[in-house]
Design an enzyme around this catalytic site. Sequence first.
Site, PDB file in Angstrom:
ATOM      1  N   GLY A  12      -5.219 -15.198 -18.418  1.00  0.00           N
ATOM      2  CA  GLY A  12      -5.571 -16.396 -19.409  1.00  0.00           C
ATOM      3  C   GLY A  12      -5.950 -15.688 -20.627  1.00  0.00           C
ATOM      4  O   GLY A  12      -5.616 -14.460 -20.890  1.00  0.00           O
ATOM      5  N   ASP A  13      -6.152 -16.483 -21.642  1.00  0.00           N
ATOM      6  CA  ASP A  13      -6.461 -16.117 -23.100  1.00  0.00           C
ATOM      7  C   ASP A  13      -5.296 -15.492 -23.551  1.00  0.00           C
ATOM      8  O   ASP A  13      -5.500 -14.555 -24.516  1.00  0.00           O
ATOM      9  CB  ASP A  13      -7.625 -15.105 -23.142  1.00  0.00           C
ATOM     10  CG  ASP A  13      -8.716 -15.744 -22.463  1.00  0.00           C
ATOM     11  OD1 ASP A  13      -9.345 -16.978 -22.649  1.00  0.00           O
ATOM     12  OD2 ASP A  13      -9.772 -14.830 -21.797  1.00  0.00           O
ATOM     13  N   HIS A  41      -9.133 -23.415 -25.388  1.00  0.00           N
ATOM     14  CA  HIS A  41      -7.946 -23.233 -26.187  1.00  0.00           C
ATOM     15  C   HIS A  41      -8.191 -23.374 -27.751  1.00  0.00           C
ATOM     16  O   HIS A  41      -9.093 -24.137 -27.985  1.00  0.00           O
ATOM     17  CB  HIS A  41      -6.858 -24.385 -25.809  1.00  0.00           C
ATOM     18  CG  HIS A  41      -6.236 -24.235 -24.522  1.00  0.00           C
ATOM     19  ND1 HIS A  41      -5.203 -24.949 -24.116  1.00  0.00           N
ATOM     20  CD2 HIS A  41      -6.206 -23.237 -23.733  1.00  0.00           C
ATOM     21  CE1 HIS A  41      -4.933 -24.566 -23.053  1.00  0.00           C
ATOM     22  NE2 HIS A  41      -5.308 -23.472 -22.795  1.00  0.00           N
TER      23      HIS A  41
HETATM   24  P1  IMP Z   1     -14.108 -19.692 -13.022  1.00  0.00           P
HETATM   25  O1  IMP Z   1     -13.056 -20.181 -13.338  1.00  0.00           O
HETATM   26  O2  IMP Z   1     -15.519 -20.105 -14.120  1.00  0.00           O
HETATM   27  O3  IMP Z   1     -14.952 -20.042 -11.506  1.00  0.00           O
HETATM   28  O4  IMP Z   1     -14.206 -17.984 -13.206  1.00  0.00           O
HETATM   29  C1  IMP Z   1     -13.310 -17.510 -12.353  1.00  0.00           C
HETATM   30  C2  IMP Z   1     -12.592 -16.345 -13.028  1.00  0.00           C
HETATM   31  O5  IMP Z   1     -11.546 -16.752 -14.073  1.00  0.00           O
HETATM   32  C3  IMP Z   1     -13.668 -15.323 -14.029  1.00  0.00           C
HETATM   33  O6  IMP Z   1     -12.967 -14.167 -14.052  1.00  0.00           O
HETATM   34  C4  IMP Z   1     -13.558 -16.137 -15.392  1.00  0.00           C
HETATM   35  O7  IMP Z   1     -13.596 -15.073 -16.538  1.00  0.00           O
HETATM   36  C5  IMP Z   1     -11.986 -16.203 -15.351  1.00  0.00           C
HETATM   37  N1  IMP Z   1     -11.740 -17.381 -16.297  1.00  0.00           N
HETATM   38  C6  IMP Z   1     -12.060 -18.650 -15.908  1.00  0.00           C
HETATM   39  N2  IMP Z   1     -11.104 -19.468 -17.114  1.00  0.00           N
HETATM   40  C7  IMP Z   1     -10.778 -18.555 -17.913  1.00  0.00           C
HETATM   41  C8  IMP Z   1     -10.114 -18.719 -19.097  1.00  0.00           C
HETATM   42  O8  IMP Z   1      -9.642 -19.814 -19.647  1.00  0.00           O
HETATM   43  N3  IMP Z   1      -9.634 -17.583 -19.556  1.00  0.00           N
HETATM   44  C9  IMP Z   1     -10.025 -16.443 -19.160  1.00  0.00           C
HETATM   45  N4  IMP Z   1     -10.537 -16.283 -17.999  1.00  0.00           N
HETATM   46  C10 IMP Z   1     -10.983 -17.169 -17.418  1.00  0.00           C
END
Ligand code: IMP
Length: 420
Positions: A12-13, A41
């Site tokens: 991500g990111d 985003h």
């Molecule tokens: P959750 O999606 O909130 O359940 O988080 C699960 C994992 O995904 C964690 O490590 C978060 O930091 C990561 N994560 C969730 N959404 C993003 C994003 O948009 N960018 C980067 N990491 C994300």
Amino acid sequence: MATIAIVGLQWGDEGKGKVTDYFSEHVDCVVRYQGGNNAGHTVVIGDKKYKFHLIPSGAIRGKKVVIGNGVVVNPKILLEEIDMLKSNGIDVDLMISDRAHVIMPYHIKMDGIEEERLGKKKIGTTKRGIGPCYSDKIARMGVRIGDIIDEKKLKKRLDNLFQIKKPIFETYGIKINKDEIIKEYILYGKKISPYVGDTIYYLNSIIDEKNVLFEGAQGFLLDIDYGTYPYVTSSNPVVGGISTGAGISPKKIDKIVGVLKAYSTRVGMGAMPTEDKGKIGEYLAKKGNEFGTTTGRRRRCGWLDMVAAKYAAMVNGIDKIAITKLDVLDGLEKVKVCTGYEYDGKFYDRFPSSPDILERVKPIYEEFDGWDGVAGKKKYEDLPIKARNYIDFISEKLNAGIAMVSTGAKREDTIIIQSD
Ligand code: IMP
């Protein structure tokens, strides 16, 4: 007419917001197919920064935007984003699936409590209730958008659900006032109802005649099936997620663009073989402004991991690559890329499925001479030759052409190489 999918190849990111913004200029409709407001985003236009968590960023170009059935929706956040766009003079043309699942207050509470109980073994979630909401969906105990736009339906649904959930809430120590939830969510439902529709029929009715872009959230290495389980999100950012999350046949995806940041970052816990806890990690975080759009957390940083990128490119079947944040590597004497792992005397050129092995592998690096002067460049020919070597190396290893290179945060700091 054509369809295009934009998917993140890392954790991500990767800068998908900017890439999506560029490609969305040429499409009629932008669709989200998974995730929820855990995504963030950022699109920078002029001096203005737009931050999106739920609504596809194509909305700022006045495009039709769709939230597909595979997304989990926090209605409060959705309404706030609609208002944010309105206050910037954008009347969002949105359709949201009546099948999308709704993040309820207890999902957010459970996310927080579960993380706390995991202690040192926590996932490091965004605490937005994503995991518990998807868990309920799979357990057939979810609430869908179609339920919150009808008071009678919502009451009946929650009466049924709470019979099963009451003991669970008690175990978690969560106090729930069902009537208050109904009151709150029916109000959201009323406000959202003008946007609700059958997105599956809608998308299939336009897919052969219009240009449609599918915008992935999170990244491939956070995918529930392919990522670094259990340190993943609860949805399928992989390109296949478009079929289940938007109701579109895989045959209808014409072009797949994989977005790859010029180095690696990760938020939350879980293995990251190239993480640099020293000077380079610090340098990349600072220069790349690697702080989460959603939670503000500092991202873990390190060199580009081509073992992971090749795995991501293979499963997603990417046609083209968008390289982002190449400017962040400006000014470094050497730039390294991980091309293999070593563990217990063994060489790995494959991304291991075992988190224990992935935690322990040592990255094997290839070294490139550094460069300067990528920032703000708008033409490939103007890039330093050493930076071009780096780009060509990535393209060759991933066996895909480069669609674009981002050389800064602004919309115009972009090099288009192969736009077809
Ligand atoms: P959750 O999606 O909130 O359940 O988080 C699960 C994992 O995904 C964690 O490590 C978060 O930091 C990561 N994560 C969730 N959404 C993003 C994003 O948009 N960018 C980067 N990491 C994300």
